[in-house]
Design a protein around this motif. Structure first.
Motif, short mmCIF file in Angstrom:
data_model
loop_
_atom_site.label_atom_id
_atom_site.label_comp_id
_atom_site.label_asym_id
_atom_site.label_seq_id
_atom_site.Cartn_x
_atom_site.Cartn_y
_atom_site.Cartn_z
N GLN A 75 0.83 -1.20 0.00
CA GLN A 75 0.00 0.00 0.00
C GLN A 75 0.87 1.26 0.00
OE1 GLN A 75 -2.57 1.59 -0.87
NE2 GLN A 75 -4.08 0.80 0.58
N TYR A 76 0.43 2.25 -0.75
CA TYR A 76 1.09 3.55 -0.68
C TYR A 76 0.77 4.21 0.66
CZ TYR A 76 2.16 3.53 -5.70
OH TYR A 76 2.66 3.23 -6.94
N PRO A 77 1.73 4.91 1.27
CA PRO A 77 1.41 5.65 2.49
C PRO A 77 0.41 6.76 2.19
CG PRO A 77 3.60 6.25 1.70
CD PRO A 77 3.14 5.08 0.87
N LYS A 78 -0.54 6.96 3.08
CA LYS A 78 -1.57 7.96 2.83
C LYS A 78 -1.01 9.38 3.00
CE LYS A 78 -5.94 5.60 3.67
NZ LYS A 78 -7.27 5.74 4.31
N VAL A 79 -1.46 10.25 2.13
CA VAL A 79 -1.12 11.67 2.22
C VAL A 79 -2.16 12.36 3.09
CG1 VAL A 79 -0.78 13.80 0.90
CG2 VAL A 79 -0.10 11.59 -0.08
N LYS A 80 -1.72 13.23 3.99
CA LYS A 80 -2.65 13.98 4.82
C LYS A 80 -2.93 15.33 4.17
CE LYS A 80 -1.58 11.91 9.30
NZ LYS A 80 -1.13 12.14 10.69
N ARG A 81 -4.21 15.64 4.02
CA ARG A 81 -4.62 16.90 3.39
C ARG A 81 -5.61 17.61 4.29
NH1 ARG A 81 -4.10 21.24 0.76
NH2 ARG A 81 -4.51 21.41 -1.46
N GLU A 82 -5.29 18.83 4.67
CA GLU A 82 -6.19 19.61 5.52
C GLU A 82 -7.40 20.05 4.71
OE1 GLU A 82 -8.39 21.56 7.91
OE2 GLU A 82 -6.65 20.47 8.72
N LEU A 83 -8.58 19.66 5.18
CA LEU A 83 -9.80 19.91 4.41
C LEU A 83 -10.10 21.39 4.26
CD1 LEU A 83 -12.08 18.45 2.94
CD2 LEU A 83 -13.37 18.43 5.07
N LEU A 142 -2.41 11.52 -7.48
CA LEU A 142 -3.09 11.75 -6.21
C LEU A 142 -4.48 12.31 -6.42
CD1 LEU A 142 -2.98 11.92 -3.07
CD2 LEU A 142 -2.09 14.24 -3.35
N THR A 143 -4.64 13.15 -7.45
CA THR A 143 -5.91 13.84 -7.65
C THR A 143 -6.22 14.00 -9.13
OG1 THR A 143 -5.27 15.23 -5.75
CG2 THR A 143 -7.24 15.88 -6.97
N THR A 235 -5.77 10.98 3.50
CA THR A 235 -6.56 11.15 4.72
C THR A 235 -6.83 12.63 4.89
OG1 THR A 235 -5.64 9.21 5.83
CG2 THR A 235 -6.58 10.93 7.23
N PHE A 236 -8.09 13.00 5.02
CA PHE A 236 -8.43 14.40 5.23
C PHE A 236 -8.41 14.72 6.73
CE2 PHE A 236 -10.25 13.88 0.98
CZ PHE A 236 -9.69 15.00 0.37
N THR A 237 -7.75 15.80 7.07
CA THR A 237 -7.71 16.26 8.46
C THR A 237 -8.51 17.55 8.59
OG1 THR A 237 -5.67 17.54 8.12
CG2 THR A 237 -5.43 15.22 8.76
N ILE A 238 -8.95 17.83 9.80
CA ILE A 238 -9.69 19.07 10.06
C ILE A 238 -9.07 19.74 11.27
CG2 ILE A 238 -11.91 20.07 10.73
CD1 ILE A 238 -13.29 17.82 9.29
N ASP A 239 -8.56 20.94 11.05
CA ASP A 239 -8.00 21.76 12.12
C ASP A 239 -9.13 22.65 12.64
OD1 ASP A 239 -6.78 23.79 13.63
OD2 ASP A 239 -4.93 23.66 12.47
N SER A 240 -9.56 22.43 13.88
CA SER A 240 -10.71 23.17 14.40
C SER A 240 -10.44 24.66 14.48
CB SER A 240 -11.11 22.63 15.78
OG SER A 240 -10.04 22.77 16.70
N SER A 241 -9.18 25.05 14.75
CA SER A 241 -8.87 26.48 14.80
C SER A 241 -8.99 27.10 13.42
CB SER A 241 -7.47 26.71 15.37
OG SER A 241 -6.49 26.12 14.54
N MET A 242 -8.55 26.34 12.42
CA MET A 242 -8.65 26.84 11.05
C MET A 242 -10.11 26.95 10.63
SD MET A 242 -6.91 25.30 7.57
CE MET A 242 -5.26 25.51 8.22
N SER A 243 -10.90 25.95 10.99
CA SER A 243 -12.31 25.99 10.60
C SER A 243 -13.03 27.13 11.30
CB SER A 243 -12.98 24.65 10.93
OG SER A 243 -12.99 24.41 12.31
N GLN A 244 -12.62 27.43 12.52
CA GLN A 244 -13.24 28.54 13.24
C GLN A 244 -12.92 29.86 12.58
OE1 GLN A 244 -15.38 28.33 15.87
NE2 GLN A 244 -15.67 30.52 15.52
N GLU A 245 -11.64 30.00 12.14
CA GLU A 245 -11.25 31.22 11.45
C GLU A 245 -12.05 31.39 10.17
OE1 GLU A 245 -7.10 30.87 10.81
OE2 GLU A 245 -6.58 30.98 12.94
#
Length: 252
Positions: A75-83, A142-143, A235-245
């Motif tokens: 398996q390819y290692p998953k790339v993390k992408r901030e949503l 990737l996309t 893998t999609f990540t969510i930064d709560s501080s970023m989403s709040q901004e």
């Protein structure tokens, strides 16, 4: 590498660890087919039952992936992408210390379909630039990106498009426009024949589909995009501080 039959550690666990170590050493590379069960038996000196147990565990843990009729692959290692990230592909790759790689499949001026004109807040059938391309990570697709740019906002954008230039760099430096926020809709779909071909996956494989609209500081739409990611590569990540901004600036 033969395993230790006198160890208190079960053989299948020893085999799992040996395969993991061989992956880390580069003996088995991401995307490469693992030797067959018979070959693994010979390589590590174990029974087929031991091989099956070890491989099944590694598949369940996400280190290996089975493809029907083709075999078992690393398996390819998953790339993390901030949503919530606003940056484009080139900026994202640069943040990771990677050289951005893209391949343009097609681009040209078309009359905006109804859904695109609605997203871009322009008159239906107004001219838009449609750009289809593949975005890579370490030489792997990737996309699959299908984007539409408002030529009302970005006149003659088609004259600046080519593989070696970031679209966001063009927008910033040629038009003095900076994307500052976006809206995204995330869904799961199954790959059709074209998507599977471009993303080098199987028909029916799960894909993340992101529908995105990017805006400038005046809340004017700049472009809309459909982005397709193989689910086993990101893998999609969510930064709560970023989403709040973003929430304080505009709906996201």
């Amino acid at each position: 590498m033969k395993l230790n039959t006198h160890s208190s550690t079960p053989l299948y666990m020893q085999l799992k660890q040996s395969i993991i170590e061989d992956i880390n050493k580069g003996i088995y590379s991401p995307g490469e087919r693992l030797p067959t069960e018979t070959e693994l038996c010979d390589i590590y000196g174990v029974s087929r039952i031991t091989v099956r147990k070890a491989v099944l565990d590694l598949v369940e843990e996400g280190l290996l992936i089975r493809q029907q009729g083709k075999g078992t692959f690393v398996q390819y290692p998953k790339v993390k992408r901030e949503l919530f990230a606003v940056n484009g592909h080139a900026e994202y790759m640069s943040e990771l210390g990677k050289i951005p790689q893209t391949k343009i499949l097609s681009f040209g001026i078309i009359p905006a379909p109804a859904n695109i004109s609605k997203s871009l807040e322009i008159i239906p059938e107004s001219d838009v630039l449609e750009l289809q391309r593949i975005l890579y990570y370490d030489n792997q697709p990737l996309t699959l990106e299908i984007s539409h740019y408002s030529l009302k906002v970005l006149p003659n954008l088609n004259e600046h498009v080519h593989n070696s230039v970031s679209m966001y760099d063009i927008i910033k430096h040629k038009y003095n426009i900076t994307p500052v926020h976006n809206t995204k809709l995330l869904n799961m779909v199954l790959a059709n024949a074209d998507e599977a071909k471009f993303l080098e996956c199987e028909v029916g494989d799960p894909l993340f589909k992101v529908e995105k609209v990017a805006y400038d500081a005046k809340k004017q739409p700049i472009h809309s995009s459909f982005l397709y990611y193989p689910a086993n590569r990101v893998t999609f990540t969510i930064d709560s501080s970023m989403s709040q901004e973003k929430g304080n600036e505009s709906p996201s």
